[in-house]
Design a protein around this motif. Structure first.
Motif, PDB file in Angstrom:
ATOM      1  N   GLN A 202      32.994  19.075  -5.288  1.00 23.98           N
ATOM      2  CA  GLN A 202      33.197  19.501  -6.353  1.00 23.98           C
ATOM      3  C   GLN A 202      32.793  21.172  -6.042  1.00 23.98           C
ATOM      4  O   GLN A 202      33.367  21.908  -6.607  1.00 23.98           O
ATOM      5  N   LEU A 203      31.658  21.457  -5.283  1.00 23.24           N
ATOM      6  CA  LEU A 203      31.327  22.612  -5.087  1.00 23.24           C
ATOM      7  C   LEU A 203      32.115  23.427  -4.285  1.00 23.24           C
ATOM      8  O   LEU A 203      32.534  24.652  -4.673  1.00 23.24           O
ATOM      9  N   HIS A 204      32.723  22.859  -3.410  1.00 17.61           N
ATOM     10  CA  HIS A 204      33.609  23.544  -2.496  1.00 17.61           C
ATOM     11  C   HIS A 204      35.066  23.761  -3.484  1.00 17.61           C
ATOM     12  O   HIS A 204      35.893  24.529  -3.229  1.00 17.61           O
ATOM     13  N   SER A 211      41.027  21.699  -7.723  1.00 17.94           N
ATOM     14  CA  SER A 211      40.514  20.285  -8.333  1.00 17.94           C
ATOM     15  C   SER A 211      39.547  19.668  -7.187  1.00 17.94           C
ATOM     16  O   SER A 211      39.898  19.862  -6.124  1.00 17.94           O
ATOM     17  N   ARG A 212      38.611  18.759  -7.619  1.00 19.95           N
ATOM     18  CA  ARG A 212      37.887  17.988  -6.476  1.00 19.95           C
ATOM     19  C   ARG A 212      38.735  16.897  -5.827  1.00 19.95           C
ATOM     20  O   ARG A 212      38.496  16.933  -4.544  1.00 19.95           O
ATOM     21  N   SER A 213      39.489  16.502  -6.372  1.00 24.91           N
ATOM     22  CA  SER A 213      40.577  15.512  -5.894  1.00 24.91           C
ATOM     23  C   SER A 213      41.330  16.282  -4.721  1.00 24.91           C
ATOM     24  O   SER A 213      41.817  15.738  -3.877  1.00 24.91           O
ATOM     25  N   ALA A 217      41.495  15.577  -0.798  1.00 28.06           N
ATOM     26  CA  ALA A 217      42.534  15.365  -0.091  1.00 28.06           C
ATOM     27  C   ALA A 217      42.964  16.045   1.049  1.00 28.06           C
ATOM     28  O   ALA A 217      43.477  15.682   2.140  1.00 28.06           O
ATOM     29  N   ALA A 218      42.408  17.241   0.753  1.00 24.48           N
ATOM     30  CA  ALA A 218      42.711  18.098   1.915  1.00 24.48           C
ATOM     31  C   ALA A 218      41.965  17.754   3.330  1.00 24.48           C
ATOM     32  O   ALA A 218      42.193  17.978   4.300  1.00 24.48           O
ATOM     33  N   VAL A 219      40.645  17.592   2.725  1.00 23.18           N
ATOM     34  CA  VAL A 219      39.609  17.068   4.057  1.00 23.18           C
ATOM     35  C   VAL A 219      40.310  15.530   4.462  1.00 23.18           C
ATOM     36  O   VAL A 219      40.212  15.521   5.691  1.00 23.18           O
TER      37      VAL A 219
END
Length: 263
Positions: A202-204, A211-213, A217-219
């Motif tokens: 969430q911070l990143h 969005s957090r999701s 997904a990117a990671v």
């Protein structure tokens, strides 16, 4: 059972990783000594271990207090006869640490994880090493994360802290190996089924304006398996690495990143 008749200390046992590792150790037959800052987070873990037929003890220990760490290790030896495994899974809240560019980070915020994680792992490892060298056996374990070995932005002092822990584990392995003591560090990618990683993502995400999701997904897309590791997978490897079946493993940084980092 891989850890039958072994005594294992788990620091940070009330957290997501620490509790999972403690449960895995207990399932493999270890008597587990749960250590953490507050008894309230340790009691449910102890109850779960006991309800499954395992043996668990709990103690509130400040891992930055060397006298408290030494006293607890001595108490474990008095109660169980030995310290066979020591696993450090302590953590810090990450708001104000991650998600901020280094150029905009305060010195205090940068220093906090570097000083805390390094000192905590040193003190707990030292306490274990003193007892394990006397008995001629034992396994010291630590956990880090993939940014210790990658160029990842907005990590603040966390990446340097993890790199320091890995260097510490190698130095300990070199010094303690002749005495029959192994040292293993587990390097994991973010485990999305843990509250802390949810906070970190969430911070990143906030820093990147997504969005957090979307950030998760990117990671995930950077891993070879297209799937991030789960906390149970980390715990299962910890139990194996602590056991006699991993007797040839020391000075190792075990890669549990799902291919986010490729050795």
């Amino acid at each position: 059972m891989l850890l039958k008749k072994k005594n294992a200390i788990v620091y940070g046992a009330g957290g997501a990783v620490g509790s999972a590792v403690a449960l895995a150790f207990a399932q493999e037959g270890a008597q587990v000594f749960l250590a953490g800052r507050t008894a309230a987070t340790l009691e449910p873990v102890a109850d779960k271990i006991r309800s499954s037929g395992g043996r668990a003890h709990l103690a509130t220990v400040d891992v930055l207090d060397e006298d408290a760490v030494e006293a607890h290790a001595a108490a474990v030896v008095s109660a169980g006869g030995s310290v066979d495994v020591s696993f450090n899974a302590i953590s810090l809240p990450q708001r104000g640490i991650q998600g901020v560019p280094l150029a905009g980070l305060s010195a205090e915020a940068f220093e906090l994880p570097v000083a805390t994680y390094s000192k905590a792992n040193f003190l707990t490892a030292r306490a274990a090493a003193r007892r394990m060298t006397d008995q001629g056996s034992g396994v010291i374990m630590m956990i880090t994360a993939s940014p210790s070995r990658t160029a990842t932005p907005l990590m603040g002092g966390m990446a340097p802290a993890w790199a320091a822990i890995e260097a510490l584990s190698r130095g300990l392995a070199a010094e303690l190996g002749p005495s029959g003591v192994r040292v293993v560090c587990l390097n994991a990618a973010g485990m999305p089924d843990t509250p802390q990683i949810t906070e970190v993502y969430q911070l990143h995400a906030e820093a990147h304006g997504i969005s957090r999701s979307a950030f998760e997904a990117a990671v995930t897309g950077q891993t070879l398996r297209q799937r991030l590791p789960r906390v149970a997978e980390i715990a299962n490897v910890a139990a194996f690495a602590a056991s006699y079946r991993a007797s040839a493993m020391t000075g190792a940084i075990a890669n549990l990143t799902g291919g986010l980092v490729v050795d």
